[in-house]
Design a protein around this motif. Structure first.
Motif, PDB file in Angstrom:
ATOM      1  N   GLN A   1      15.013 -27.211  52.718  1.00  0.00           N
ATOM      2  CA  GLN A   1      13.902 -26.594  51.993  1.00  0.00           C
ATOM      3  C   GLN A   1      13.674 -25.169  52.472  1.00  0.00           C
ATOM      4  OE1 GLN A   1      12.141 -27.868  49.275  1.00  0.00           O
ATOM      5  NE2 GLN A   1      11.618 -25.704  49.198  1.00  0.00           N
ATOM      6  N   ARG A   2      13.785 -24.952  53.783  1.00  0.00           N
ATOM      7  CA  ARG A   2      13.612 -23.593  54.309  1.00  0.00           C
ATOM      8  C   ARG A   2      14.661 -22.643  53.741  1.00  0.00           C
ATOM      9  NH1 ARG A   2      13.553 -25.899  59.772  1.00  0.00           N
ATOM     10  NH2 ARG A   2      15.291 -24.488  60.161  1.00  0.00           N
ATOM     11  N   SER A   3      15.897 -23.102  53.627  1.00  0.00           N
ATOM     12  CA  SER A   3      16.949 -22.236  53.073  1.00  0.00           C
ATOM     13  C   SER A   3      16.695 -21.959  51.597  1.00  0.00           C
ATOM     14  CB  SER A   3      18.330 -22.854  53.282  1.00  0.00           C
ATOM     15  OG  SER A   3      18.489 -24.023  52.515  1.00  0.00           O
ATOM     16  N   ALA A   4      16.239 -22.946  50.853  1.00  0.00           N
ATOM     17  CA  ALA A   4      15.924 -22.744  49.429  1.00  0.00           C
ATOM     18  C   ALA A   4      14.781 -21.748  49.273  1.00  0.00           C
ATOM     19  CB  ALA A   4      15.567 -24.074  48.775  1.00  0.00           C
ATOM     20  N   ASP A   5      13.780 -21.840  50.125  1.00  0.00           N
ATOM     21  CA  ASP A   5      12.659 -20.890  50.087  1.00  0.00           C
ATOM     22  C   ASP A   5      13.131 -19.476  50.413  1.00  0.00           C
ATOM     23  OD1 ASP A   5      11.004 -23.036  49.508  1.00  0.00           O
ATOM     24  OD2 ASP A   5      10.246 -23.221  51.568  1.00  0.00           O
ATOM     25  N   LEU A   6      14.020 -19.345  51.381  1.00  0.00           N
ATOM     26  CA  LEU A   6      14.552 -18.043  51.771  1.00  0.00           C
ATOM     27  C   LEU A   6      15.371 -17.423  50.638  1.00  0.00           C
ATOM     28  CD1 LEU A   6      14.892 -15.922  53.981  1.00  0.00           C
ATOM     29  CD2 LEU A   6      16.842 -17.244  54.834  1.00  0.00           C
ATOM     30  N   VAL A   7      16.168 -18.218  49.978  1.00  0.00           N
ATOM     31  CA  VAL A   7      16.968 -17.747  48.845  1.00  0.00           C
ATOM     32  C   VAL A   7      16.056 -17.178  47.768  1.00  0.00           C
ATOM     33  CG1 VAL A   7      18.415 -18.561  46.924  1.00  0.00           C
ATOM     34  CG2 VAL A   7      18.962 -19.228  49.266  1.00  0.00           C
ATOM     35  N   LYS A   8      15.009 -17.904  47.441  1.00  0.00           N
ATOM     36  CA  LYS A   8      14.056 -17.452  46.413  1.00  0.00           C
ATOM     37  C   LYS A   8      13.335 -16.185  46.860  1.00  0.00           C
ATOM     38  CE  LYS A   8      10.260 -19.028  43.554  1.00  0.00           C
ATOM     39  NZ  LYS A   8       9.352 -20.130  43.231  1.00  0.00           N
ATOM     40  N   GLU A   9      12.895 -16.157  48.110  1.00  0.00           N
ATOM     41  CA  GLU A   9      12.179 -15.006  48.668  1.00  0.00           C
ATOM     42  C   GLU A   9      13.022 -13.730  48.595  1.00  0.00           C
ATOM     43  OE1 GLU A   9      11.410 -13.678  53.227  1.00  0.00           O
ATOM     44  OE2 GLU A   9      10.668 -15.671  52.678  1.00  0.00           O
ATOM     45  N   CYS A  10      14.327 -13.867  48.757  1.00  0.00           N
ATOM     46  CA  CYS A  10      15.232 -12.710  48.749  1.00  0.00           C
ATOM     47  C   CYS A  10      15.717 -12.352  47.341  1.00  0.00           C
ATOM     48  CB  CYS A  10      16.418 -12.963  49.672  1.00  0.00           C
ATOM     49  SG  CYS A  10      15.958 -12.980  51.423  1.00  0.00           S
ATOM     50  N   GLY A  11      15.220 -13.052  46.332  1.00  0.00           N
ATOM     51  CA  GLY A  11      15.540 -12.702  44.950  1.00  0.00           C
ATOM     52  C   GLY A  11      16.845 -13.268  44.418  1.00  0.00           C
ATOM     53  N   TYR A  12      17.338 -14.325  45.033  1.00  0.00           N
ATOM     54  CA  TYR A  12      18.568 -14.974  44.585  1.00  0.00           C
ATOM     55  C   TYR A  12      18.234 -16.272  43.858  1.00  0.00           C
ATOM     56  CZ  TYR A  12      21.525 -11.876  47.356  1.00  0.00           C
ATOM     57  OH  TYR A  12      22.172 -10.781  47.851  1.00  0.00           O
ATOM     58  N   GLU A  13      19.204 -16.765  43.117  1.00  0.00           N
ATOM     59  CA  GLU A  13      19.061 -18.042  42.437  1.00  0.00           C
ATOM     60  C   GLU A  13      19.927 -19.069  43.148  1.00  0.00           C
ATOM     61  OE1 GLU A  13      19.691 -19.971  37.999  1.00  0.00           O
ATOM     62  OE2 GLU A  13      19.846 -17.822  38.277  1.00  0.00           O
ATOM     63  N   LEU A  14      19.348 -20.212  43.442  1.00  0.00           N
ATOM     64  CA  LEU A  14      20.080 -21.301  44.085  1.00  0.00           C
ATOM     65  C   LEU A  14      20.837 -22.068  43.009  1.00  0.00           C
ATOM     66  CD1 LEU A  14      20.636 -22.959  46.662  1.00  0.00           C
ATOM     67  CD2 LEU A  14      18.594 -24.279  46.140  1.00  0.00           C
ATOM     68  N   TYR A  15      22.169 -22.032  43.079  1.00  0.00           N
ATOM     69  CA  TYR A  15      23.011 -22.694  42.081  1.00  0.00           C
ATOM     70  C   TYR A  15      23.340 -24.124  42.447  1.00  0.00           C
ATOM     71  CZ  TYR A  15      24.140 -18.812  38.989  1.00  0.00           C
ATOM     72  OH  TYR A  15      24.097 -17.819  38.067  1.00  0.00           O
ATOM     73  N   ASN A  16      23.542 -24.381  43.744  1.00  0.00           N
ATOM     74  CA  ASN A  16      23.978 -25.695  44.155  1.00  0.00           C
ATOM     75  C   ASN A  16      23.576 -25.934  45.605  1.00  0.00           C
ATOM     76  OD1 ASN A  16      25.257 -28.142  44.095  1.00  0.00           O
ATOM     77  ND2 ASN A  16      27.215 -27.348  43.392  1.00  0.00           N
ATOM     78  N   SER A  17      23.314 -27.172  45.929  1.00  0.00           N
ATOM     79  CA  SER A  17      22.954 -27.557  47.281  1.00  0.00           C
ATOM     80  C   SER A  17      23.571 -28.930  47.530  1.00  0.00           C
ATOM     81  CB  SER A  17      21.424 -27.607  47.395  1.00  0.00           C
ATOM     82  OG  SER A  17      21.032 -28.025  48.671  1.00  0.00           O
ATOM     83  N   LEU A  18      24.533 -28.993  48.435  1.00  0.00           N
ATOM     84  CA  LEU A  18      25.298 -30.227  48.643  1.00  0.00           C
ATOM     85  C   LEU A  18      25.434 -30.592  50.110  1.00  0.00           C
ATOM     86  CD1 LEU A  18      28.322 -29.358  46.359  1.00  0.00           C
ATOM     87  CD2 LEU A  18      26.535 -30.997  45.825  1.00  0.00           C
ATOM     88  N   LYS A  19      25.396 -31.870  50.362  1.00  0.00           N
ATOM     89  CA  LYS A  19      25.727 -32.364  51.696  1.00  0.00           C
ATOM     90  C   LYS A  19      27.241 -32.313  51.808  1.00  0.00           C
ATOM     91  CE  LYS A  19      24.834 -36.134  54.853  1.00  0.00           C
ATOM     92  NZ  LYS A  19      24.215 -37.448  55.013  1.00  0.00           N
ATOM     93  N   PHE A  20      27.753 -31.579  52.792  1.00  0.00           N
ATOM     94  CA  PHE A  20      29.186 -31.345  52.941  1.00  0.00           C
ATOM     95  C   PHE A  20      29.858 -32.485  53.698  1.00  0.00           C
ATOM     96  CE2 PHE A  20      32.630 -29.044  55.287  1.00  0.00           C
ATOM     97  CZ  PHE A  20      33.440 -28.827  54.206  1.00  0.00           C
ATOM     98  N   ASN A  21      29.218 -32.985  54.727  1.00  0.00           N
ATOM     99  CA  ASN A  21      29.685 -34.145  55.500  1.00  0.00           C
ATOM    100  C   ASN A  21      28.446 -34.731  56.189  1.00  0.00           C
ATOM    101  OD1 ASN A  21      29.272 -32.643  57.891  1.00  0.00           O
ATOM    102  ND2 ASN A  21      31.336 -31.832  57.822  1.00  0.00           N
TER     103      ASN A  21
END
Length: 74
Positions: A44-64
């Motif tokens: 959630q913190r990373s998603a908030d940071l992405v939005k704060e910096c003016g980017y769009e979050l395209y995908n969020s996946l558990k890698f392992n």
């Protein structure tokens, strides 16, 4: 497309991620970040940071079992 591996920073990846997001990138360039999740609060913190910096979050996946990947675009 650029890939940034922030896993070595552990739970302290946000300052470096913000630095990267504030850099100049080509128009419509895709950025991929890898980081460790632990208790899932960094997601959630990373998603908030992405939005704060003016980017769009395209995908969020558990890698392992411990790593998470997000894909963003300006």
């Amino acid at each position: 497309m650029k890939r940034y591996d922030l896993r070595k920073l552990g739970n302290d990846f946000e300052p470096r991620m913000k630095e990267i997001l504030e850099e100049k990138h080509k128009p419509n360039e895709t950025l991929i970040f890898l980081f460790e999740i632990g208790d899932f609060t960094p997601i959630q913190r990373s998603a908030d940071l992405v939005k704060e910096c003016g980017y769009e979050l395209y995908n969020s996946l558990k890698f392992n079992e411990v790593d998470w990947t997000i894909v963003v675009k300006k």
